[in-house]
Write a protein that holds these residues in place. Structure first.
Motif, short mmCIF file in Angstrom:
data_model
loop_
_atom_site.label_atom_id
_atom_site.label_comp_id
_atom_site.label_asym_id
_atom_site.label_seq_id
_atom_site.Cartn_x
_atom_site.Cartn_y
_atom_site.Cartn_z
N PRO A 146 39.70 29.32 17.91
CA PRO A 146 41.16 29.08 17.84
C PRO A 146 41.45 29.46 16.43
N GLU A 147 42.59 29.57 16.17
CA GLU A 147 43.55 29.79 14.99
C GLU A 147 43.44 28.42 14.31
N GLY A 148 43.33 28.51 12.91
CA GLY A 148 43.21 27.42 12.13
C GLY A 148 41.61 26.48 11.97
N THR A 149 40.68 27.31 12.64
CA THR A 149 39.26 26.63 12.42
C THR A 149 38.47 27.21 11.24
N VAL A 150 37.74 26.15 10.76
CA VAL A 150 37.12 26.62 9.58
C VAL A 150 36.09 27.30 10.04
N VAL A 151 35.64 28.43 9.68
CA VAL A 151 34.33 29.29 10.15
C VAL A 151 33.44 29.43 9.04
N SER A 152 32.18 29.63 9.10
CA SER A 152 31.44 29.95 7.77
C SER A 152 30.00 30.39 8.13
N VAL A 153 29.41 31.10 7.23
CA VAL A 153 28.04 31.58 7.43
C VAL A 153 27.16 31.35 6.41
N PHE A 154 25.89 30.53 7.00
CA PHE A 154 24.99 30.37 6.00
C PHE A 154 24.09 31.50 5.91
N GLN A 155 24.34 32.00 4.83
CA GLN A 155 23.53 33.65 4.67
C GLN A 155 21.98 33.29 4.94
N TRP A 156 21.31 32.38 4.15
CA TRP A 156 19.78 32.09 4.30
C TRP A 156 19.47 31.90 5.84
N ALA A 157 20.29 31.37 6.44
CA ALA A 157 19.82 31.20 8.09
C ALA A 157 19.98 32.34 8.83
N VAL A 158 20.91 33.21 8.37
CA VAL A 158 21.26 34.82 8.93
C VAL A 158 20.10 35.59 8.68
N ASN A 159 19.59 35.57 7.46
CA ASN A 159 18.74 36.34 7.06
C ASN A 159 17.29 36.05 7.30
N TYR A 160 17.06 35.15 8.10
CA TYR A 160 15.71 34.89 8.85
C TYR A 160 15.72 34.83 10.23
N ASP A 161 16.88 35.22 10.84
CA ASP A 161 17.27 35.18 12.34
C ASP A 161 16.57 36.36 12.95
N PRO A 162 15.65 36.26 13.88
CA PRO A 162 14.84 37.37 14.39
C PRO A 162 15.55 38.11 15.35
N ARG A 163 17.16 37.91 15.65
CA ARG A 163 17.91 38.69 16.35
C ARG A 163 18.54 39.63 15.68
N PHE A 164 18.47 39.76 14.22
CA PHE A 164 18.88 40.83 13.14
C PHE A 164 17.87 41.22 12.69
N PRO A 177 33.27 29.09 3.59
CA PRO A 177 34.29 28.90 4.47
C PRO A 177 35.58 29.78 4.54
N ARG A 178 35.63 30.17 5.51
CA ARG A 178 37.10 31.02 6.00
C ARG A 178 37.68 30.00 6.82
N VAL A 179 39.17 30.55 7.21
CA VAL A 179 39.79 29.95 8.33
C VAL A 179 40.36 30.99 9.06
N THR A 180 40.30 30.80 10.41
CA THR A 180 40.61 31.96 11.42
C THR A 180 42.12 32.16 11.45
N PRO A 181 42.57 33.39 11.40
CA PRO A 181 43.98 33.65 11.23
C PRO A 181 44.82 33.05 12.65
N LYS A 182 46.13 33.18 12.38
CA LYS A 182 47.06 32.83 13.72
C LYS A 182 46.70 33.69 14.80
N GLY A 183 46.64 32.92 15.95
CA GLY A 183 46.20 33.67 17.12
C GLY A 183 44.83 33.75 17.44
N GLY A 184 44.07 33.15 16.34
CA GLY A 184 42.62 33.01 16.61
C GLY A 184 41.77 34.44 16.29
N SER A 185 40.49 34.14 16.70
CA SER A 185 39.55 35.48 16.50
C SER A 185 38.31 35.34 17.24
#
Length: 455
Positions: free
Chosen positions: A342-360, A326-334
């Motif tokens: 929006p700013e202050g939102t916890v965002v994260s990446v599940f690497q296993w899910a990304v690694n099997y995504d046919p979009r990538f 997890p990471r937190v979006t910076p002031k002003g959002g991203s």
């Protein structure tokens, strides 16, 4: 007790209380669905309303699988909870121990343990072949290496060909931590802290006690050595680093420097033995590059592009860390993948899910080291989608050590042995549970010593 009157009518206090609670709950639901800053981000209704579904899958050990299913249905940006969308000074002091220079200084130490591994494997294959649980052998090797690199002494796993109690404790600690993280996801973080202070997180306490004892022994050595925590020990008084902070960082070093590397080597061995054509190709690369076992070093293994591709493909299909980072979006959002967060939102990446995504990835279920070697068939793969060591200023500081260890160990094994998988391990990855790291069953591999050509 006399009733409460208003305008001459009695008021039912419990009913009003229940109505207020109901209004609060309904209002919260309405806000999360229709007014909140994350309202436009897709996800299952129940996940957008409460943390309970996420907690259930964390405890079940299949959160990585569930998140992949949800990404398939809802797209690359996914709302996993009502509030979530999928220290620098210390790092500077640790960074020297993980530099390329330090890797060169530590080469003889690392190589010594890898050679001991090969010796032990040969001893078990004296009669021409051996059926060995390579999960254990990889764990023993990486645990001994990190013990010496981080604390000035090995844990004796390879010498005694057996588990140090600490190795098993690490997995048990992760499972216990997952349970208490679930309480934190339910808004009970103060309860978790209280339980921790009472010493009721038994496995975590036992683990940190072992770290503390081992670290105290390292400090008592009283001499400089090019290991991973020398920088912290030298600067602890100057920087005001207390012993508890040292213990926390040492604990991370043990886990990151042993468990994850052993897991990747297990995954690579499984995937290669399940794909004999790839195994034959990488074995030929190693054996045609080196004329003797002694030529295989931390530096010379950089001459093995196909083996590196095999390790990268193994990292894609079997990433050692399955939880989100997890990471937190910076002031002003991203803006992430075209979606404003929006700013202050916890965002994260599940690497296993990304690694099997046919979009990538083209044919994401296929083990294809060629995708890392500019094969035209995989020209549209988005390789930067795979970040097993995370990215940015908080990426994994041990990346150099991990790659150095993995390449040296795998090259030595491929040079010395032919490998084939036992029938009872062919479904090794099926239904594996994960509690941040994998709960790995035995990985039984047949090793046959390679007959070296004379002259």
């Amino acid at each position: 007790m006399a009733p409460i009157f208003e305008f001459g009518n009695p008021v039912n206090v419990p009913l009003i209380g229940a109505a207020c609670i109901s209004l609060y709950i309904v209002g919260g639901i309405f806000y999360r669905l229709f007014l909140g800053p994350l309202r436009s981000i897709p996800g299952p209704l129940l996940w957008r309303l409460t943390n309970l579904p996420r907690v259930y899958h964390i405890l079940k050990g299949d959160i990585h699988v569930k998140v992949r299913e949800l990404h398939t249905k809802y797209g690359p940006v996914l709302r996993l909870t009502p509030y979530e969308v999928e220290h620098a000074i210390l790092r500077r002091q640790l960074s020297h121990g993980f530099s390329d220079k330090s890797m060169r200084e530590q080469e003889s130490l690392i190589k010594g343990y890898v050679e001991l591994l090969i010796q032990r494997l040969h001893e078990n294959a004296q009669n021409g072949a051996a059926r060995l649980n390579m999960r254990d052998w990889y764990n023993w090797t990486t645990f001994d290496v990190i013990g010496d690199l981080g604390f000035g002494r090995p844990f004796g796993c390879l010498e005694g060909t057996g588990y140090h109690p600490w190795v098993k404790l690490i997995t048990e600690t992760f499972r216990e931590s997952s349970a208490f993280q679930s309480l934190a996801h339910l808004g009970l973080r103060p309860v978790v802290k209280y339980i921790y202070r009472l010493g009721l997180m038994g496995k975590n306490k036992e683990n940190l006690n072992l770290v503390s004892e081992t670290l105290q022994e390292r400090i008592k050595l009283g001499k400089e050595r090019p290991d991973l925590i020398e920088g912290l020990i030298k600067k602890k008084d100057e920087l005001g680093i207390d012993f508890g902070t040292l213990v926390s960082n040492a604990n991370l070093l043990i886990i990151a420097g042993s468990e994850t590397t052993a897991t990747l080597l297990s995954g690579a061995t499984y995937l290669l033995t399940m794909n004999p054509d790839k195994l034959a190709k990488v074995s030929e690369e190693v054996r045609s590059t080196f004329g003797s076992d002694q030529e295989i070093t931390l530096t010379s293994v950089s001459q093995l592009p196909y083996m590196l591709a095999c390790l990268n493909e193994s990292l894609r299909q079997y990433p050692p860390v399955t939880s989100d980072l997890p990471r937190v979006t910076p002031k002003g959002g991203s803006t992430i993948l075209g979606t404003f967060i929006p700013e202050g939102t916890v965002v994260s990446v599940f690497q296993w899910a990304v690694n099997y995504d046919p979009r990538f990835w083209k044919n994401p279920l296929k083990f294809a080291p060629e995708r890392w070697l500019d094969d035209p068939e995989y020209k549209d793969d988005q390789q930067d989608a795979m970040q097993p060591f995370s990215t940015g200023p908080r990426n994994c500081i041990g990346r150099n050590l991990a790659y150095a260890e993995m390449r040296l160990i795998l090259a030595k094994i491929l040079y010395n042995f032919d490998m084939s998988i036992d029938d009872d391990s062919r479904d090794w990855t099926v239904d594996q549970r994960s509690f941040s790291v994998w709960e790995k069953p035995e990985l039984n591999i047949h090793l046959t010593p390679v007959t070296k050509k004379s002259g």
